[in-house]
Design an enzyme around this catalytic site. Structure first.
Site: not given
Ligand code: FAD
Lengths: 392, 246
Positions: A145, A170, A276, A346, A371-372, A375
């Site tokens: 972070s 990565i 169902r 389900l 990507e962040g 929080d």
């Protein structure tokens, strides 16, 4: 997995805001996914291997850098088109979308925005077609972070740079031909460097043991005295803002992608609830299941509106990083809740690979972190509205 | 080869079917239209394959209003060179066939491809009418076509087997399943479709020869009936008296 019967859901008739071309692009991505990916995705996730044979097709449907101008091999499309493609890919699997997001927003975008003309000409067309794949190295073992603390660094050796350090987590690393790597110079300033596979001292070991995003390859980038030619430095921008600019673009795509994952689970759950039978009637006829389904489509519709508006702002160049953070965070929370409810609708079938729900559920554990983190996006909104930095 | 492919629109197979105007019109409200699959997957794609091996052009022709344009753009994105839309409200089959024939007359098309039917009205008659109006040979329900010079070898299914026909261009053909594989447009195709020519032509004078008096939906499916092994005899009675299948 069963036949992919997915149908889109557009409760507020937002398709009316799309152009015919947007719809054709979405339809194309959806048809390609159903034909090429749906039949194999479950097995790819089980084997924990990205199906590399899909790269060419991803290039053909425009999933790599659709908003990059045509002169560099892109499709010159707008941000809504990019979002729609990401939505259709993640509707099938977040790993598939991750591969395309990284290529588009984290590799092609920085080369296009911060690269010089030679770099654009050399890399972008091959990246757009999928002939070359790229990855993006920002995160390090001790700096997630807080990427500004990174240790990876390079020294000016006169006729080249000498790169040392290691990146972790990565996406695409194990098979990428190039890596856009963020490293500090001798003055401690962050710069982007294009490192190519084959450069001596550069290795990309695969990371194993993931329970999430299994159909996407994740690896490390290790730089042991790698000689990087000087022309591989991205000259256009430096400082932490440079990689963060790429993240804005990727996070925007993820906001759309999360809607895709949610739509898929809603679609599956809605169909299942009509078929169902328990206690003599379809489970969709019970109020408790209707509550779940009604709340799902409500939350999806809200997220669609938020994200479409964000796309308009991005088209106009007006979207702020904080606005993008809000959409990424909101849509991930929305998708996670919907997936969890869909899984319950389900019943026991929901935990099997017959249905995509568990796979989506596990995938989103990565998406809510990379990507962040959830929080961090909250802290971004917090700082934006109060003016106080609560990060440190 | 100069090829004309007739392209019709059809409701997406998941559409809810309803009628308006006292059950005389299909209610298009909320219906998503697609390229009629027989026109797209089989006729258009096979026409493009022929063009790709033998050279030539593929033009699409549609009879319909401006709402046809997304369908036409998709056909162009898949690879047709240009498109023509005859600006007319679709009426009955003969009307549509006359529009197609009037357009194609004298334009020197080697092959006129149609799908074997549209998936909404399933009439299967337009291609035959077009052939008759143009006085051309017609091969219906073909699932394979190969060309050597101006001679086409065409296979079509017949009950219990297959028929192989030979025909010289020009001719009209209706394409059935198996003729080609679905082709998903690519981004390059979508971008190219933006600038490909789409000509809109006025309808020629023709009248519909039939009028629709009403549509109705098939009776709702009745649920499954279970018969226990002890009562197997009931099965014969039900098939006989209720289902009237025996
Ligand atoms: C599958 C996968 C693929 C990835 N792909 C890439 C890639 O291609 N390229 C790349 O560079 N990275 C990639 N990442 C890395 C990803 O971006 C990081 O994992 C992410 O930034 C979080 O870093 P971290 O895991 O070190 O967590 P940490 O930063 O250690 O966070 C741990 C926890 O502490 C919380 N926290 C941290 N700081 C604060 C604070 N100031 N206040 C309150 N709470 C805080 C976080 O929210 C989190 O809950 C990937 C990750 C995964 C899982």
């Amino acid at each position: 997995m069963r036949t992919d019967l997915y149908q889109g859901h557009d409760y507020y008739l937002m398709d009316e805001w799309l152009t015919e071309e947007h719809k054709l692009i979405r339809e194309t991505a959806r048809a390609w996914v159903k034909k090429e990916v749906s039949p194999i995705i479950e097995e790819a996730a089980e084997k924990c291997k990205f199906p590399e044979h899909l790269l060419k097709g991803l290039g053909e449907i425009g999933a790599f850098g659709p908003y990059i101008p045509t002169e560099y091999g892109g499709a010159g499309l707008d941000q809504i088109a990019y979002g729609l493609i990401m939505q259709e890919l993640e509707r099938c699997d977040s790993g598939l979308r991750s591969t395309a997001s990284v290529q588009s927003s984290l590799v092609m975008y920085p080369i296009y925005k911060y690269g010089n003309e030679e770099q654009r000409k050399k890399y972008l067309p091959k990246l757009a077609s999928g002939e070359w794949m790229g990855c993006f190295g920002l995160t390090e073992p001790d700096f997630g972070s807080n990427p500004g603390g990174m240790i990876t660094n390079f020294k000016d050796m006169g006729d080249h740079y000498l790169l040392n350090g290691a990146k972790m987590w990565i996406s695409n690393a194990p098979f990428a031909q190039i890596a856009v790597v963020w490293a500090k110079n001798e003055q401690g300033r962050i710069h982007g460097l294009i490192v190519e596979r084959g450069m001596e001292g550069f290795t990309t070991p695969t990371m194993h043991g993931k329970w999430s995003l299994r159909a996407s390859d994740t690896g490390e980038l290790i730089f042991d005295n790698v000689k990087v030619p000087k022309e591989n430095l991205l000259p256009g921008k430096n400082g932490l803002g440079a990689p963060l600019g790429c993240l804005d673009s990727a996070r925007y795509g993820i906001a759309w992608g999360a809607i895709g994952a949610a739509l898929d689970c809603y679609d599956v759950a809605l169909r299942y609830s009509k078929e169902r039978i328990q206690f003599g009637k379809p489970i969709g006829a019970f109020q408790l299941q209707q509550k779940k389904l009604a709340e799902m489509i409500t939350e999806i519709t809200k997220a669609q509106l938020l994200t479409y508006r964000l796309g308009q702002l991005r088209n106009e160049g007006r979207a702020t990083s904080a606005q993008i953070s809000m959409a990424k965070r909101n849509n991930l929370a929305m998708a996670k809740q919907i997936i969890s409810d869909a899984r319950q609708i389900l019943g026991a079938m929901g935990i099997t690979g017959e249905y995509p729900v568990m796979r989506h559920m596990m995938n989103l554990e990565s998406v809510i972190t990379y990507e962040g983190t959830h929080d961090i996006h909250l802290l971004i909104t917090g700082m934006d509205i109060t003016g106080f930095d609560a990060f440190k | 080869m100069k090829i004309l492919v007739c392209i019709s629109k059809a409701p997406d197979t998941t559409s809810k079917i309803a009628f308006s105007d006292n059950n005389t019109k299909f209610d298009e409200n909320g219906v998503q239209f697609i390229v009629n699959p027989y026109d797209e997957w089989y006729a258009l794609v096979r026409a493009l394959e022929i063009k790709e091996t033998l050279g030539g052009t593929v033009t699409t022709l549609s009879v319909g209003g401006a709402d046809y344009e997304p369908i036409i753009r998709k056909a162009l994105a898949i690879g047709a060179d240009d498109a023509v839309r005859i600006d007319a409200a679709e009426s009955d089959s003969l009307y549509v066939a006359k529009q197609i024939a009037n357009y194609a007359k004298g334009k020197g098309f080697d092959i006129i491809f149609c799908g074997k039917e549209t998936i909404n009205y399933n009439g299967s008659v337009v291609p035959g009418m077009v052939a008759e109006l143009l006085d051309l040979p017609y091969v219906a329900l073909a699932h394979k076509i190969d060309l050597a010079g101006n001679t086409a070898t065409i296979m079509r299914e017949v009950p219990g087997g297959e028929e192989v026909l030979e025909v010289n261009t020009p001719f009209v053909l209706s394409a059935a399943k198996g003729m080609a594989e679905q082709r998903i447009p690519n981004m390059r195709g979508i971008m190219a479709a933006r600038t490909k020519p789409l000509a809109v032509e006025a309808a020629s004078a023709a009248d519909a020869s039939t009028t629709v008096k009403g549509y109705s939906l098939p009776p709702a499916k009745s649920g499954c009936k279970y018969i226990t092994p002890e009562n197997a005899g009931d099965l014969i009675r039900i098939l006989h008296e209720e289902a009237k299948a025996l």
